[in-house]
Design an enzyme around this catalytic site. Structure first.
Site, mmCIF file in Angstrom:
data_model
loop_
_atom_site.group_PDB
_atom_site.id
_atom_site.type_symbol
_atom_site.label_atom_id
_atom_site.label_comp_id
_atom_site.label_asym_id
_atom_site.label_seq_id
_atom_site.Cartn_x
_atom_site.Cartn_y
_atom_site.Cartn_z
ATOM 1 N N GLY A 192 -13.577 -6.047 3.810
ATOM 2 C CA GLY A 192 -12.671 -6.049 2.672
ATOM 3 C C GLY A 192 -13.295 -6.744 1.480
ATOM 4 N N CYS A 193 -12.710 -6.513 0.312
ATOM 5 C CA CYS A 193 -13.265 -7.083 -0.923
ATOM 6 C C CYS A 193 -13.113 -8.600 -0.962
ATOM 7 C CB CYS A 193 -12.616 -6.435 -2.142
ATOM 8 S SG CYS A 193 -10.805 -6.380 -2.098
#
Length: 344
Positions: free
Chosen positions: A147-148
């Site tokens: 994920g970011c």
């Protein structure tokens, strides 16, 4: 090399198209959809007129089997069910959603509120945090792209945790993201009147990236403690900034802390350590696969402030996915990812 993008019309898919267009080994990009078959890609995004006028294709097992690599830029809850239907032994699958990240599928269902992917598929997937899991990435056929928020957080604190320079307990992470991180589906939260001239905290102590970060800390350091992780939406399009607060072990100096980063990231072309600054901005990595990191040790409290900035659509999504592809396929790590930051 022939690659495909499932979920091409989302922001992650769109960024994959932009970056793969300059990849020296990519001969063909096929764009797939589950609901807009036959519509020209440039009709969805007019800035690609004459560049990508090709129609969006239906997702079939036969079409996927002709590709070397398939990227899945679908919302959470889709790729985990789709990959088993289109899987073959020759194609590499790189999933940008959260469906394959959590090894405990009950955790996934609790945090995401979606049906989990089959346990066998989750077990087969490799967590694609570049620079930390490279040996496994190079041998993988299925990648769970991080994920970011976790990418920025983990890259910035793992070297210190791994080397025992900071305590594992009482880690506090304050994270802020641009609106593109919420995808391109309109919602009240991302409505212009809700986001402009406002900063909003959301999913307080409930964000699905919490278990991902904790799982990765355990994977790469062998220890895990619950973290406090807060996320905010800020009125900009791109970018993530994470500010982490950690307690330094007794006697550790700032020089030792910086040396830990130098030891871990000496050969990483995308990690830039910025020493002794009072300013770090998302602007300095916009449109690129860089992660910039700085630290500041407060002698009064013996507490360390660790700041990292990334572009959420590049290093936090499409860029790291291509970096994973390069590792698996044996290409230069920077292939297709040598963009200069768009500071303004």
């Amino acid at each position: 090399m022939k690659v495909g993008i499932i979920g091409a019309t989302g922001y992650g898919g769109l960024e994959l198209v932009r970056l793969l267009s300059s990849h020296p080994a990519v001969q063909e990009i096929q764009l797939f959809t589950s609901s807009e078959e036959g519509i020209s890609f440039s009709a969805k995004y007019p800035h690609l007129t004459t560049l990508y006028d090709q129609p969006l294709e239906a997702i079939t097992k036969e079409a996927i089997a002709q590709l070397d690599v398939v990227f899945l830029g679908t919302p959470s809850g889709i790729s985990g069910q789709l990959i088993p239907e289109i899987y073959n032994e020759q194609t590499v699958f790189i999933d940008l959603s959260g469906d394959l990240r959590l090894k405990n599928i009950e955790n996934y269902e609790n945090w995401y509120g979606k049906k989990a992917a089959p346990q066998g598929l989750v077990n087969r997937s490799v967590y694609g945090l570049c620079g930390w899991n490279d040996a496994a990435i190079k041998e993988a056929q299925v990648i769970a792209n991080p994920g970011c928020y976790p990418t920025a957080t983990l890259l910035s604190i793992l070297p210190l945790l791994q080397k025992g320079l900071v305590k594992h307990h009482n880690i506090i992470i304050d994270a802020k993201s641009g609106v593109s991180g919420s995808g391109n589906k309109p919602s009240q939260m991302t409505h212009f009147t809700e986001t402009t001239e406002a900063t909003t905290i959301y999913k307080i102590n409930q964000h699905q990236h919490i278990p991902e970060i904790e799982q990765a800390i355990e994977l790469f350091t062998g220890k895990v403690e619950p973290i406090t992780f807060s996320t905010h939406l800020v009125p900009m399009i791109r970018g993530i900034i994470t500010t982490s607060y950690l307690q330094v072990e007794s006697g550790v100096t700032e020089e030792q802390l910086y040396r830990a980063y130098e030891d871990v990231y000496a050969d990483d072309p995308f990690i830039r350590i910025v020493p002794s600054v009072q300013k770090l901005s998302t602007n300095q990595v916009r449109g690129t696969n860089y992660c910039d990191i700085t630290i500041n040790l407060d002698a009064r409290t013996n507490r360390l402030t660790v700041v990292a900035v990334i572009d959420n659509l590049v290093k936090g999504a499409a860029g790291q996915a291509i970096q994973n592809m390069n590792k698996i396929m044996g290409y230069e790590e920077q292939a297709g990812l040598k963009q200069v930051p768009l500071f303004i």
